[in-house]
Design a protein around this motif. Structure first.
Motif, short mmCIF file in Angstrom:
data_model
loop_
_atom_site.label_atom_id
_atom_site.label_comp_id
_atom_site.label_asym_id
_atom_site.label_seq_id
_atom_site.Cartn_x
_atom_site.Cartn_y
_atom_site.Cartn_z
N GLU A 349 8.04 35.89 34.97
CA GLU A 349 8.76 35.22 36.07
C GLU A 349 8.78 33.71 35.86
O GLU A 349 7.77 33.10 35.49
CB GLU A 349 8.09 35.57 37.40
N CYS A 351 8.67 31.36 37.94
CA CYS A 351 7.65 30.67 38.74
C CYS A 351 6.30 30.65 38.03
O CYS A 351 5.51 29.72 38.21
CB CYS A 351 7.49 31.35 40.10
N CYS A 424 12.53 32.17 45.13
CA CYS A 424 11.36 31.41 44.70
C CYS A 424 11.62 30.64 43.42
O CYS A 424 11.26 29.47 43.30
CB CYS A 424 10.15 32.32 44.54
N CYS A 425 12.26 31.29 42.42
CA CYS A 425 12.36 30.66 41.10
C CYS A 425 13.29 29.44 41.08
O CYS A 425 12.90 28.38 40.61
CB CYS A 425 12.77 31.67 40.05
ZN LIG Z 1 9.89 33.19 41.31
#
Ligand SMILES: [Zn+2]
Length: 830
Positions: A349, A351, A424-425
């Motif tokens: 991911e 993040c 989120c990313c």
């Molecule tokens: Zn993320």
């Protein structure tokens, strides 16, 4: 004009973030991002793209977050609140975008952007309860157990994200205060932090029957954010809270379920200072490790650094992709077993790579060792940058190291996806990129460190003397770096220049996972005022020049950047008999668009050492990058091989900017591993040919006979066939056998996406081809043509049926497409 404004502004900004007096801290003091002017032609356009495209657009996309907060504000004012969707971390995505926007204001003040920020901050303030609580879903009481929030505040801390969201709010508040001096958001943050302290560590009559909750956040983030709040306000309370949250993790509460409720998922399996391995959800892990580094430095407690040294070793020796990606496995979105580093199926991911950069930058400040910056740089320039396209509006959440142009790895989208519900990313990208200048310089007493190369300038005080530094370079595209040193007056100090691991000769990135096939390399060269300086023994990865400096001194460093072959430890199954090519800090990949289609056809027999490469710059609408052409071999359609074919390599970060096709990082050294067509049916399939009435462009009909099914009907993780593009239209699929077969059963694993574009069929049925004629499949009396989720829907014939092919007829539901993940046909023996 603009330059002088920036310098003047930087001088003001400094005063907002004094390094507060504390008994202990990192030995190295980083030069803050807002004291560095980034002029790099590599980084500055990215920041401008971010200001002009990503951030405005991200604000649009996080409007539901504002609406969510507005609902709480209305509720608190006694107004009728319309239905609003309960969502655990929708606010955090907004806060992260605000944090990114705040850093960009450092690049250039922007009254319009500030007005927007101030309006949102006003809504946040109104959404906050009088006691400091801030979580709209519980304020308006739409939050429930069903959406993982618990039925009331702080009743499901392990997954509600009540604390996580606030961590992101604190970070946004600190960033906005640092760049503008405005403290409205900071006040909201402090009010919330004090509330959390009461509820979690002292006891508040309104919550948990007045007993202190003493449970660590289910998703780490408040810990490192509280440290920032402490640094900017100087209030010991926030540092104590961060420390306490770390001390109680894995002590006061340990979940005992599986998956997201397992003890390791959020690193709650052991007290943090006893941990040695990187386990669980990778984003949570890297945020935890970053906070541990901070708290270890600020409290002087060695146990934190000792645990981090063990964990860092575990990551770099066993669990990191060559791109710096962490969290290799799907499902828990986290660390798999040691050496489990798949390529096509890697999760990685974005993040987590962002977290890897934060973690390693802190480890550098702690140990003054360049190898941590080497890891941070590899993660940043490869995995992190790959996450966004050059235009700045499409994103990878998942970052595999191999693709066949079809694989639906990215939340069901082939290639980068536009903004997604789980944002989120992209919002993590938005806040990391503007912080990059803050990794370039650091100092301690009479030591000045240049830890990250990029054209930029800054001013640092060394031994009471102000020193201006100016870097002139095209790095990371080439390795020539000129450094102009301008001390206010003559002075002796040590200039420490990072010599990256990849330039030292033996490996690309620190750790035991990867090394260069050929360790010999062109040496690094260093000159001061035109005279060669012996680099000599490096000190923790730094070349040190200790001399009396005067205005006008010029240092020239050359880090040669040939294309080099890397191999991985044999324990990494996915990379056995394979090499990856790197150039300088870049992992290189091949893309179909430059190489006649399928990149899995190429191989390198005899393991190339330092590959001779031709470089060429490729410019596309939204940016440019350097490609390298090397000589490889390839399998041909007839199974023969061709040698000395040119293979064009693109930096991994730049892939999927022109089209979405096949992509390879790890190339076979064994010709048998090269595949002419990865989408062809495997030899062991019962089918020799599969055709369909229609196949969506991003999917492949052979997928249903490739032997790969999934646990879920969502179809996000394996190849599948869908009729996207023809919603509502009936479809057929024919699967042909090599010879006449006696069928015992046929099972279909249907695809179904809750987003609604591909749903279970309304009806389906089978036909069989017997002696060239299609006949109905006589269904066994108790069977029916079913469409159940997450399983094969199996039907049997009423009597043994010998046939040459099967045909599946499918009627979709209204306005949706249908999809199949896999078809299994069982045969009678003989
Ligand atoms: Zn993320």
């Amino acid at each position: 004009m603009k330059l002088s404004f920036l310098i003047l502004y930087a001088a003001i900004a400094v005063s907002f973030h004094p390094r507060v007096g504390s008994a202990a801290d990192y030995p190295l003091i980083p030069v803050s991002y807002n004291d560095v002017e980034m002029t790099s032609s590599f980084w500055r356009p990215r920041m401008i793209t971010q200001r002009e495209t990503l951030v405005p657009w991200a604000f649009d996309r996080t409007e539901p977050g504002v609406a969510h907060l507005q609902a709480a504000a209305d509720f608190l004012e006694g107004k009728e609140v319309e239905d609003h969707r309960a969502h655990r971390f929708i606010d955090s995505d907004l806060y992260k975008v605000m944090e990114g926007a705040a850093y960009l204001l450092q690049l250039e003040r922007d009254p319009e952007l500030e007005t927007k920020m101030d309006k949102i901050i006003a809504v946040i303030g109104e959404a906050q309860e009088d006691n400091g609580y801030l979580y709209p879903s519980h304020t308006t009481r739409v939050g429930t157990e069903k959406n993982m929030m618990g039925n009331k505040p702080y009743s499901f801390v392990v997954h509600s994200h009540e604390l996580y969201n606030m961590g992101h709010l604190y970070e946004a508040a600190v960033a906005y205060y640092e760049t503008t001096g405005k403290d409205a958001l900071l006040k909201i943050a402090e009010k919330n932090a004090q509330h959390i302290n009461r509820v979690f560590f002292e006891g508040d009559p309104k919550y948990n029957d007045g007993k202190p909750i003493r449970q660590a956040p289910g998703h780490q983030e408040p810990e490192l954010a509280l440290v920032k709040l402490y640094r900017v306000t100087g209030k010991q309370l926030y540092l104590d809270m961060a420390r306490k949250f770390l001390e109680i993790r894995g002590v006061t509460y340990v979940p005992d379920g599986e998956g997201v409720m397992s003890p390791t998922y959020a690193q709650q399996h052991k007290p943090v200072i006893e941990q040695s391995e990187a386990v669980g959800h990778a984003v949570r892990a890297t945020y935890l490790y970053s906070a541990m580094a901070d708290i270890g430095a600020l409290t002087g407690k060695k146990e934190y650094a000792e645990a981090l040294d063990r964990i860092w070793g575990d990551i770099t020796n066993t669990r990191m992709h060559i791109t710096g990606g962490l969290g290799a496995v799907h499902g828990i979105e986290g660390f798999g077993p040691q050496y489990e580093l798949p390529n096509a199926h890697a999760f990685n991911e974005t993040c987590a790579a962002v977290g890897n950069v934060f973690f390693n930058h802190r480890m550098f400040l702690l140990h003054k060792d360049a190898r941590y910056m080497d890891v941070a740089e590899v993660a940043l320039l490869n995995n992190v940058l790959a996450a966004v396209n050059l235009e700045g509006n499409k994103f990878f959440y998942v970052n595999p190291l191999d693709a066949d142009g079809k694989f639906p790895f990215n939340h069901g989208t082939a290639g980068r996806a536009p903004w997604f519900g789980t944002a989120c990313c992209p919002s993590n990208m938005a806040r990391l990129i503007p912080q990059v200048p803050g990794m370039a310089y650091a100092h301690e007493d009479d030591d000045l460190y240049v830890s990250f190369y990029a054209e930029s300038s800054t001013e640092v005080e060394i031994g009471g003397t102000k020193v201006k530094l100016e870097q002139k370079t095209d790095y990371p595209n080439n390795g020539n770096i000129a450094l102009l040193v301008e001390p206010e007056k003559k002075g002796v100090f040590r200039l420490n220049l990072r010599i990256p691991t990849w330039a030292q000769g033996e490996q690309f990135v620190p750790g035991e996972l990867y090394d260069f096939v050929d360790p010999s390399s062109t040496p690094v060269s260093l000159e001061v005022n035109g005279e060669a300086v012996d680099v000599g023994e490096l000190e923790k990865g730094f070349a040190v020049i200790d001399r009396e400096w005067k205005a006008g001194d010029k240092v020239e460093l050359n880090l040669p950047m040939p294309v080099r072959a890397n191999r991985s430890r044999p324990e990494v199954e996915a990379n056995v008999d394979r090499i990856a090519l790197t150039r300088g800090p870049f992992v290189m990949c091949a893309e179909g668009i430059d190489n006649g289609g399928v990149t899995q056809r190429y191989f390198f027999e005899g393991k190339p050492k330092t590959a001779v490469a031709e470089l060429s710059k490729i410019a596309i609408e939204h940016g440019s990058f350097l490609q390298a052409t090397v000589s490889a071999s390839a399998v041909a359609e007839d199974g023969g091989t061709k040698d000395d074919v040119p293979l064009v390599l693109t930096p991994y970060y730049a892939w999927n900017n022109r089209d979405f096709g096949s992509m390879t990082v790890w190339f076979p050294t064994n010709p048998n591993l090269a595949i002419y067509d990865p989408l062809a049916l495997p030899k062991e399939s019962v089918f020799t040919e599969i055709t369909a009435s229609h196949t969506a462009e991003e999917d492949t009909v052979t997928a249903i006979g490739d032997g790969e099914a999934d646990k879920w009907s969502s179809g996000n993780k394996v190849l599948r066939w869908t009729s996207r593009g023809q919603p509502g239209q009936p479809q057929w699929i024919v699967g042909r056998f090599a010879e006449t077969k006696n069928i015992r059963s046929v099972g279909i694993f249907w695809m179904d996406r809750w987003q609604g574009d591909v749903r279970f069929p309304k009806e389906w049925s089978l036909e069989v081809e017997i002696n060239g004629e299609w006949k109905p499949f006589e269904l066994y009396t108790t069977d029916k043509y079913d469409a159940r989720a997450n399983q094969f829907n199996v039907v049997h014939p009423a009597a043994p049926t010998k046939c040459d092919a099967i045909r599946i007829h499918i009627t979709p539901q209204e306005e949706t497409a249908v999809g199949i993940i896999e078809v299994q046909v069982q045969m009678e023996q003989g």
